[in-house]
Design an enzyme around this catalytic site. Sequence first.
Site, mmCIF file in Angstrom:
data_model
loop_
_atom_site.group_PDB
_atom_site.id
_atom_site.type_symbol
_atom_site.label_atom_id
_atom_site.label_comp_id
_atom_site.label_asym_id
_atom_site.label_seq_id
_atom_site.Cartn_x
_atom_site.Cartn_y
_atom_site.Cartn_z
ATOM 1 N N ASP A 35 0.846 -1.193 0.000
ATOM 2 C CA ASP A 35 0.000 0.000 0.000
ATOM 3 C C ASP A 35 0.884 1.247 0.000
ATOM 4 O O ASP A 35 1.876 1.337 0.730
ATOM 5 C CB ASP A 35 -0.923 0.010 1.227
ATOM 6 C CG ASP A 35 -2.070 1.004 1.060
ATOM 7 O OD1 ASP A 35 -3.214 0.544 0.915
ATOM 8 O OD2 ASP A 35 -1.798 2.226 1.072
ATOM 9 N N ILE A 36 0.497 2.225 -0.815
ATOM 10 C CA ILE A 36 1.308 3.431 -0.968
ATOM 11 C C ILE A 36 1.245 4.322 0.287
ATOM 12 O O ILE A 36 2.152 5.126 0.521
ATOM 13 C CB ILE A 36 0.839 4.200 -2.233
ATOM 14 C CG1 ILE A 36 1.932 5.115 -2.754
ATOM 15 C CG2 ILE A 36 -0.453 4.951 -2.003
ATOM 16 C CD1 ILE A 36 1.652 5.657 -4.149
ATOM 17 N N ASN A 68 -12.957 -2.895 2.557
ATOM 18 C CA ASN A 68 -13.901 -1.786 2.595
ATOM 19 C C ASN A 68 -14.888 -1.959 1.449
ATOM 20 O O ASN A 68 -14.491 -2.281 0.322
ATOM 21 C CB ASN A 68 -13.163 -0.448 2.468
ATOM 22 C CG ASN A 68 -12.341 -0.129 3.703
ATOM 23 O OD1 ASN A 68 -12.762 -0.406 4.816
ATOM 24 N ND2 ASN A 68 -11.158 0.437 3.504
ATOM 25 N N GLY A 112 -15.332 3.888 3.597
ATOM 26 C CA GLY A 112 -14.002 4.425 3.345
ATOM 27 C C GLY A 112 -13.359 3.875 2.090
ATOM 28 O O GLY A 112 -12.202 4.182 1.812
ATOM 29 N N GLN A 113 -14.102 3.058 1.324
ATOM 30 C CA GLN A 113 -13.520 2.555 0.074
ATOM 31 C C GLN A 113 -13.253 3.731 -0.857
ATOM 32 O O GLN A 113 -14.120 4.583 -1.064
ATOM 33 C CB GLN A 113 -14.466 1.555 -0.605
ATOM 34 C CG GLN A 113 -13.840 0.939 -1.861
ATOM 35 C CD GLN A 113 -14.708 -0.137 -2.523
ATOM 36 O OE1 GLN A 113 -15.830 -0.440 -2.072
ATOM 37 N NE2 GLN A 113 -14.193 -0.729 -3.588
ATOM 38 N N HIS A 120 -10.423 -5.209 -3.310
ATOM 39 C CA HIS A 120 -9.085 -5.558 -2.821
ATOM 40 C C HIS A 120 -9.171 -5.890 -1.349
ATOM 41 O O HIS A 120 -10.039 -5.383 -0.631
ATOM 42 C CB HIS A 120 -8.090 -4.421 -3.061
ATOM 43 C CG HIS A 120 -8.562 -3.097 -2.565
ATOM 44 N ND1 HIS A 120 -9.472 -2.320 -3.263
ATOM 45 C CD2 HIS A 120 -8.296 -2.410 -1.421
ATOM 46 C CE1 HIS A 120 -9.719 -1.220 -2.587
ATOM 47 N NE2 HIS A 120 -9.035 -1.239 -1.449
ATOM 48 N N LEU A 121 -8.256 -6.744 -0.907
ATOM 49 C CA LEU A 121 -8.139 -7.097 0.503
ATOM 50 C C LEU A 121 -6.910 -6.389 1.058
ATOM 51 O O LEU A 121 -5.837 -6.446 0.456
ATOM 52 C CB LEU A 121 -7.929 -8.609 0.675
ATOM 53 C CG LEU A 121 -9.127 -9.551 0.642
ATOM 54 C CD1 LEU A 121 -9.914 -9.416 -0.659
ATOM 55 C CD2 LEU A 121 -8.667 -10.989 0.848
ATOM 56 N N HIS A 122 -7.075 -5.734 2.206
ATOM 57 C CA HIS A 122 -5.927 -5.175 2.910
ATOM 58 C C HIS A 122 -5.405 -6.231 3.880
ATOM 59 O O HIS A 122 -6.192 -6.817 4.631
ATOM 60 C CB HIS A 122 -6.334 -3.963 3.763
ATOM 61 C CG HIS A 122 -6.849 -2.792 2.998
ATOM 62 N ND1 HIS A 122 -6.086 -1.665 2.759
ATOM 63 C CD2 HIS A 122 -8.056 -2.539 2.427
ATOM 64 C CE1 HIS A 122 -6.805 -0.777 2.082
ATOM 65 N NE2 HIS A 122 -8.009 -1.281 1.879
HETATM 66 P P1 AMP Z 1 -9.703 1.495 0.073
HETATM 67 O O1 AMP Z 1 -9.853 2.726 0.893
HETATM 68 O O2 AMP Z 1 -10.133 0.241 0.771
HETATM 69 O O3 AMP Z 1 -10.343 1.645 -1.299
HETATM 70 O O4 AMP Z 1 -8.162 1.298 -0.127
HETATM 71 C C1 AMP Z 1 -7.436 1.815 -1.196
HETATM 72 C C2 AMP Z 1 -6.000 1.736 -0.811
HETATM 73 O O5 AMP Z 1 -5.214 1.821 -1.971
HETATM 74 C C3 AMP Z 1 -5.532 2.846 0.127
HETATM 75 O O6 AMP Z 1 -5.017 2.270 1.332
HETATM 76 C C4 AMP Z 1 -4.454 3.562 -0.675
HETATM 77 O O7 AMP Z 1 -3.392 3.999 0.134
HETATM 78 C C5 AMP Z 1 -4.035 2.503 -1.666
HETATM 79 N N1 AMP Z 1 -3.501 2.981 -2.929
HETATM 80 C C6 AMP Z 1 -4.047 3.900 -3.765
HETATM 81 N N2 AMP Z 1 -3.286 4.048 -4.860
HETATM 82 C C7 AMP Z 1 -2.243 3.189 -4.735
HETATM 83 C C8 AMP Z 1 -1.116 2.872 -5.536
HETATM 84 N N3 AMP Z 1 -0.883 3.468 -6.701
HETATM 85 N N4 AMP Z 1 -0.246 1.939 -5.080
HETATM 86 C C9 AMP Z 1 -0.450 1.334 -3.889
HETATM 87 N N5 AMP Z 1 -1.501 1.570 -3.087
HETATM 88 C C10 AMP Z 1 -2.378 2.503 -3.497
#
Ligand code: AMP
Length: 118
Positions: free
Chosen positions: A30-31, A86, A92-93, A99-101
């Site tokens: 995650d960035i 999410n 908060g999505q 995607h799974l965190h």
């Molecule tokens: P969500 O809030 O569940 O939709 O999570 C989206 C996640 O994607 C967030 O934790 C962001 O920090 C992450 N994210 C967005 N863009 C990128 C990217 N280019 N590379 C890696 N993670 C990203």
Amino acid sequence: MTDTIFGKITRGEIPTEFIYEDDRCVVIRDIHPQAPTHVLIIPRKPIPRLVDADDGDSALLGHLMLVAGRVAEQLGVGDGFRLVVNNGEASGQTVFHLHLHVLAGRTLVEGGLANGIG
Ligand code: AMP
């Protein structure tokens, strides 16, 4: 269907390190990590939200869970990690490509990651 940054990443259009990949998913860091270990399990199929998945996605969803566990072990956090999905803006999505965190590396109880992320 609207494309997202994860669509571009899974298709290799945005150079991103895959810490794991197979024919059905990729795993990236995650960035904006919310924990010392924070990776994302992203299916190549662009399902916007979990509620948009259907019975035909059952095997894929199971696969994502198995990959999450294997990658957690590979990263040395197999004994303690949290999975977060999410679903929808109210959760908060922010990226509408399922995607799974996988979160680990700091306390998961007593105010740590107990409330998930987002
Ligand atoms: P969500 O809030 O569940 O939709 O999570 C989206 C996640 O994607 C967030 O934790 C962001 O920090 C992450 N994210 C967005 N863009 C990128 C990217 N280019 N590379 C890696 N993670 C990203």
